[in-house]
Write an enzyme that holds these catalytic residues in place. Sequence first.
Site, PDB file in Angstrom:
ATOM      1  N   CYS A 154       0.902  -1.131   0.000  1.00  0.00           N
ATOM      2  CA  CYS A 154       0.000   0.000   0.000  1.00  0.00           C
ATOM      3  C   CYS A 154       0.952   1.193   0.000  1.00  0.00           C
ATOM      4  O   CYS A 154       1.977   1.170   0.675  1.00  0.00           O
ATOM      5  CB  CYS A 154      -0.840  -0.009   1.265  1.00  0.00           C
ATOM      6  N   PHE A 209      -7.645   6.571  -2.233  1.00  0.00           N
ATOM      7  CA  PHE A 209      -8.241   7.731  -2.893  1.00  0.00           C
ATOM      8  C   PHE A 209      -7.352   8.248  -4.016  1.00  0.00           C
ATOM      9  O   PHE A 209      -6.169   7.906  -4.115  1.00  0.00           O
ATOM     10  CB  PHE A 209      -8.469   8.862  -1.882  1.00  0.00           C
ATOM     11  N   SER A 254      -5.965  13.332   6.183  1.00  0.00           N
ATOM     12  CA  SER A 254      -7.274  12.690   6.061  1.00  0.00           C
ATOM     13  C   SER A 254      -8.115  13.510   5.080  1.00  0.00           C
ATOM     14  O   SER A 254      -7.681  14.569   4.622  1.00  0.00           O
ATOM     15  CB  SER A 254      -7.938  12.630   7.431  1.00  0.00           C
ATOM     16  N   HIS A 308       3.386   7.748   7.992  1.00  0.00           N
ATOM     17  CA  HIS A 308       2.803   7.475   6.670  1.00  0.00           C
ATOM     18  C   HIS A 308       1.489   8.214   6.425  1.00  0.00           C
ATOM     19  O   HIS A 308       0.880   8.071   5.377  1.00  0.00           O
ATOM     20  CB  HIS A 308       2.615   5.983   6.462  1.00  0.00           C
ATOM     21  N   LYS A 317     -13.024   8.931  -3.600  1.00  0.00           N
ATOM     22  CA  LYS A 317     -12.797   7.865  -2.620  1.00  0.00           C
ATOM     23  C   LYS A 317     -13.283   6.541  -3.183  1.00  0.00           C
ATOM     24  O   LYS A 317     -14.326   6.477  -3.820  1.00  0.00           O
ATOM     25  CB  LYS A 317     -13.583   8.127  -1.334  1.00  0.00           C
TER      26      LYS A 317
END
Lengths: 139, 474
Positions: B96, B202, B373, B397, B473
Amino acid sequence: MAARFKLLAHPADIGIEATGATLPEAFTHAADGLMSLIVEPSTVHGRHMREIVLEGTDLEHLLFLWLSEILYLTDGEQFLVRHATVTSVSPSHLRAIVVGEPLDRSRHVFRRDVKGITYHQLAVAQTGDEHTLRVFVDI
Amino acid sequence: MIQSIDAYRHRIPRSHKPGMRIDGCIYADRTMLEQIEADQTLEQVVNVAMLPGLVGTSLAMPDAHQGYGFCIGGVAASDFDSGIVSAGGVGFDINCGVRLLACETDPRDVRSRLEVLLSSLFRDIPCGTGRKGRLVLSAKELDGVLRDGARWAVEYGYGEEADLARIEDQGTLSQARPESVSKRAKDRGHEQVGTLGSGNHFVEIQAVDTIYDEPAASAFGLHKDQITILIHSGSRGLGHQVCTDSLDAMQRGMRKHGITVADRQLACVPIHSEEGRAYLQAMAAAANFAFANRQMMTHWVREVFDREMGRQSIRLVYDVCHNIAKVEEHTVEGKARTVLVHRKGATRAFPAGHPALPEDLRTIGQPVLVPGSMGTASYVLVGTDRAMNETFGSSCHGAGRAMSRTRVRSEISAEELLSQMKALGIQVRGQSKAGLTEESPQAYKDVERVVDVMTGAGLARKVARLVPLAVMKG
């Protein structure tokens, strides 16, 4: 009837606590809990049936394998489980029948991806006549 | 049990609990430490410190929170000759990671066409549960992806040769062996290449808001008021299945090698055992799948901008992995050692002079990408010597979750979230209401504070701040 499973809070992920009067029933409810995280259950129909047979080393291992199998059906074979019936569980094997249908994005309402079943605080316990399973999944 | 060394460093000595082989260290300010103490993060740092063959310190970055087995934001290194590898120490979403793109389009033009751009991205980049990719790979093609990663994608026409230099390990982990990846993992992956996924993944269109370090920003190709695009995605079902398979194989391996762990999710085996080698080969293959994924999505982002904004030049700034295990050279307690660094929700942050950096960044240091976020800023940092000496060259991260998915759903609805974003002037498109709500900014720590801890502790320096304009998203 008491709730067959409930969701547990985790800072990043979600846990499932499933209960049943018998071990197969509790395993059945754990699968219901997992599918409810992924998709709106009422949008999935039980048109096809599959049999699942798993071998493991202990009940915790079988719980990990069982839910990983349901997840693989969803993501690997694009088969959504509407309902699972675990017919027998012992520390070395599990047998189940699942009914569901091929994934159809035009009808199925998805909630979120579940990436994997974790061993984190995974537990199989019995109190009196009730069996309780706890498992956290990675979102 | 915690000894505060300074305002940002908090040590858990190995004497804290029998079985700890190394110390633990948490990077956090006072308030964040209290937050971290409220869940099981510290216990997880301690459990990791008990694993055999670890060297240095069991670390938690300021974005740390409770994970499963390892905490998220965790870093741990094991001796390459005698240490262990843990599939849980990398996690389900192998490689990821985050990729930052930059373009020279007039920001006013982009702002005026945001809705169209967002709709086009949403149409062209497959996302969400059960969504197939735009191409279905043959078994041979999938093996090519697993072996060659981003290079495979570039050779198939997705992006440019120049992109590869700006990807960690040039977008290909050479120890990958497609034959070590199970049929089940391949079944999950062959239709998912080039898909975003869901959860916290996203694609975000942003503007550079502040430059803190002109020379570094200029070397990275960033300047004020520039438009950037940030992609957060991983190895999809293929990587998740590699982790699932390996957790199972490592449970068996532990019995064989006489290893016991505090939490079964910490299952680990010696690096040079059959199971250890097979895992690292499969992990690298899954990492390559993720690199190819982000490379293909980059191509589609470029197509969307070309189509909607006229011919554009969109450069790849950098691409980092934040769930991975890497063989690296580090100095541990004054001695040069080869170690396997597990970064689970942590980013490599190499300083200037490191040989792994692309030549044109070697005097500057590695770009460290820290997404915020939804609706909050993201940061570009640069690695420092201090990180190299203390954290195996690692940084945070992201912002890090602070609230459970179940709780955030009870506090805000998707409609409320969308109207909050609208009030901030940020456009949001999501695939699922539940998924969107669970990613509300209130569920995360404040990225500004996380970054302040990183820079305050000297583990990274700020280069640029990016603010969101539109978010897609998964």
